[in-house]
Design a protein around this motif. Structure first.
Motif, mmCIF file in Angstrom:
data_model
loop_
_atom_site.group_PDB
_atom_site.id
_atom_site.type_symbol
_atom_site.label_atom_id
_atom_site.label_comp_id
_atom_site.label_asym_id
_atom_site.label_seq_id
_atom_site.Cartn_x
_atom_site.Cartn_y
_atom_site.Cartn_z
ATOM 1 N N ALA A 65 0.857 -1.184 0.000
ATOM 2 C CA ALA A 65 0.000 0.000 0.000
ATOM 3 C C ALA A 65 0.889 1.229 0.000
ATOM 4 O O ALA A 65 1.895 1.276 0.723
ATOM 5 C CB ALA A 65 -0.923 0.003 1.211
ATOM 6 N N LEU A 66 0.528 2.217 -0.812
ATOM 7 C CA LEU A 66 1.317 3.438 -0.946
ATOM 8 C C LEU A 66 0.427 4.647 -0.670
ATOM 9 O O LEU A 66 -0.678 4.739 -1.209
ATOM 10 C CB LEU A 66 1.892 3.546 -2.366
ATOM 11 C CG LEU A 66 2.704 2.353 -2.880
ATOM 12 C CD1 LEU A 66 3.135 2.590 -4.321
ATOM 13 C CD2 LEU A 66 3.920 2.094 -1.992
ATOM 14 N N ASP A 67 0.900 5.572 0.145
ATOM 15 C CA ASP A 67 0.095 6.763 0.428
ATOM 16 C C ASP A 67 0.253 7.798 -0.683
ATOM 17 O O ASP A 67 0.899 7.551 -1.704
ATOM 18 C CB ASP A 67 0.410 7.319 1.819
ATOM 19 C CG ASP A 67 1.691 8.152 1.873
ATOM 20 O OD1 ASP A 67 2.431 8.210 0.871
ATOM 21 O OD2 ASP A 67 1.958 8.749 2.931
ATOM 22 N N ASP A 68 -0.334 8.983 -0.484
ATOM 23 C CA ASP A 68 -0.380 9.988 -1.538
ATOM 24 C C ASP A 68 0.743 11.011 -1.456
ATOM 25 O O ASP A 68 0.723 12.022 -2.165
ATOM 26 C CB ASP A 68 -1.720 10.726 -1.494
ATOM 27 C CG ASP A 68 -1.926 11.479 -0.180
ATOM 28 O OD1 ASP A 68 -1.152 11.231 0.772
ATOM 29 O OD2 ASP A 68 -2.854 12.298 -0.110
ATOM 30 N N SER A 69 1.740 10.785 -0.618
ATOM 31 C CA SER A 69 2.851 11.730 -0.514
ATOM 32 C C SER A 69 3.696 11.692 -1.777
ATOM 33 O O SER A 69 3.801 10.660 -2.452
ATOM 34 C CB SER A 69 3.723 11.381 0.700
ATOM 35 O OG SER A 69 4.336 10.114 0.519
ATOM 36 N N THR A 70 4.319 12.808 -2.114
ATOM 37 C CA THR A 70 5.166 12.836 -3.301
ATOM 38 C C THR A 70 6.449 12.034 -3.084
ATOM 39 O O THR A 70 7.035 11.541 -4.043
ATOM 40 C CB THR A 70 5.517 14.286 -3.675
ATOM 41 O OG1 THR A 70 6.109 14.955 -2.544
ATOM 42 C CG2 THR A 70 4.269 15.050 -4.094
ATOM 43 N N THR A 71 6.874 11.903 -1.833
ATOM 44 C CA THR A 71 8.054 11.083 -1.545
ATOM 45 C C THR A 71 7.777 9.623 -1.860
ATOM 46 O O THR A 71 8.560 8.954 -2.550
ATOM 47 C CB THR A 71 8.471 11.242 -0.073
ATOM 48 O OG1 THR A 71 8.762 12.622 0.185
ATOM 49 C CG2 THR A 71 9.699 10.407 0.241
ATOM 50 N N VAL A 72 6.652 9.104 -1.383
ATOM 51 C CA VAL A 72 6.270 7.723 -1.691
ATOM 52 C C VAL A 72 5.898 7.586 -3.166
ATOM 53 O O VAL A 72 6.144 6.559 -3.788
ATOM 54 C CB VAL A 72 5.117 7.271 -0.772
ATOM 55 C CG1 VAL A 72 4.528 5.941 -1.239
ATOM 56 C CG2 VAL A 72 5.618 7.142 0.663
#
Length: 278
Positions: A115-122
Motif C-alpha cells: 500500500a502506498l500513500d499519496d505523498s510525493t516522496t512515496v
C-alpha cells in the motif's frame, strides 16, 4: 510533438546546447533551485538559447508549478509554498525523493501486496514498481493509480472517496472504511512533520487516512527526509516506535539519529549527493 523537437539556437557559449525543450526545462528548474533566483539573460547565456525561448520556458515551468515567475526571471519555490500544492511538492527536492525511493524500493518483496500513500516522496516509488514486481498495489493517490494501471503484471486496488486536488488523492471516511477491509504485506507512507518521536500532519483528513493505511499493513515503512524533523504539525498519525522500518537520508543530526535507532525500527540510509561532497 514539442517534447521531441530540438532547439537550433545552440551557437552560444552555454553549457547545455541543442537540448530538447523538456530536458532544458528540467535543467533550468535544477539550476534555479540551486541558485534560488536567476535572471532571463543569465539563463539564455547558460543554455545557449534566446531570451524569448527562456521567457517561454519560464512561463511553462511557472504554469506547471515548478518555479515562481518574477520580474525579469524566476526563483525557486519555497518549501512553505510548495506544501500547499502537490504540483509544487512533486518538484521540490526531487533528487532527494528519488534517492529515498530507490532505497525504499529494495524493501518491496516480489509478489507482495503493498500500500502506498499519496505523498510525493512515496509517489517516487512508482518508477521502481515494475522492477520490484509486487503482485498488487493499494493506493489512494490518483497519480499512482494512473501509473500502476499501465503496468500489465501488477494488480491495483484504488481507494476512492472525496477527491482533493491539493493532494491529487482521495481522502476521508470512505477511504478509511475501504482501508479497514484490506490487508497488505507492507505499507509505505511519508509525512510533513516529525516531532516528539511521532508523525504529525497539518491536515486532519490526511492524518486520518494515513493512519488507516498504516493499520492495514503487516510491515509499516516510513520514507522521510531529515528536514521534516521538528517541522510544524498538529494531527497525530503514528509513533515512530510503531514502525518496522524507516528510510531516511544521511543528513539527519547525529543525536536525532541515535534517538531514532533507540526507538527500535530498522534504519535504511539513503546516501545523498550532499553527503558525497567534501
Amino acid at each position: 510533438m514539442a517534447n521531441h523537437e530540438f532547439d537550433v539556437e545552440n551557437d552560444g557559449p552555454g553549457l547545455s546546447q541543442g537540448l530538447p525543450p523538456e530536458t532544458r526545462r528540467d535543467e533550468i528548474t535544477g539550476h534555479v533551485n540551486k541558485v534560488r533566483t536567476s535572471r532571463v539573460e543569465e539563463l539564455a547565456e547558460l543554455f545557449s538559447v534566446s531570451a524569448m525561448t527562456i521567457h517561454r520556458d519560464l512561463d511553462y515551468l511557472a504554469k506547471e508549478g515548478r518555479l515562481e515567475r518574477i520580474r525579469g526571471g524566476a526563483r525557486a519555490i519555497t518549501a512553505r509554498l510548495a506544501e500547499r500544492d502537490v504540483r509544487l511538492r512533486r518538484h521540490l527536492n526531487a533528487e532527494l525523493k528519488s534517492q529515498l525511493a530507490a532505497t525504499a524500493a529494495k524493501l518491496i518483496e516480489r509478489n507482495s501486496v503493498i500500500a502506498l500513500d499519496d505523498s510525493t516522496t512515496v509517489g517516487a516509488l512508482g518508477a521502481h514498481l515494475e522492477e520490484r514486481e509486487p503482485s498488487t498495489v493499494i493506493t489512494h493517490s490518483l497519480a499512482l493509480m494512473g501509473a500502476v494501471s499501465a503496468m500489465a503484471h501488477i494488480d491495483m486496488v484504488g481507494l476512492g472517496g472525496q477527491y482533493y486536488a491539493e493532494t491529487d488523492s482521495f481522502l476521508g471516511s470512505i477511504v478509511v472504511e475501504q482501508a479497514q477491509r484490506l490487508t497488505a504485506d507492507a505499507v509505505f507512507v511519508s509525512t510533513t512533520a516529525i516531532k516528539n518521536n511521532a508523525l504529525l500532519h497539518p491536515d486532519a483528513e490526511a492524518a486520518r487516512t494515513k493512519r488507516s493505511l498504516l493499520q492495514m499493513g503487516r510491515r509499516k515503512i516510513l520514507v522521510v527526509d531529515s528536514s521534516k524533523y521538528e517541522s510544524a504539525g498538529i494531527y497525530h498519525v503514528m509513533n515512530l516506535s510503531e514502525f518496522d522500518d524507516v528510510v531516511i537520508d544521511d543528513q539527519l543530526d547525529d543525536a536525532l539519529m541515535t534517538q531514532l535507532q533507540q526507538l527500535g525500527p530498522r534504519i535504511h540510509i539513503a546516501t545523498t549527493s550532499a553527503k558525497a561532497q567534501p
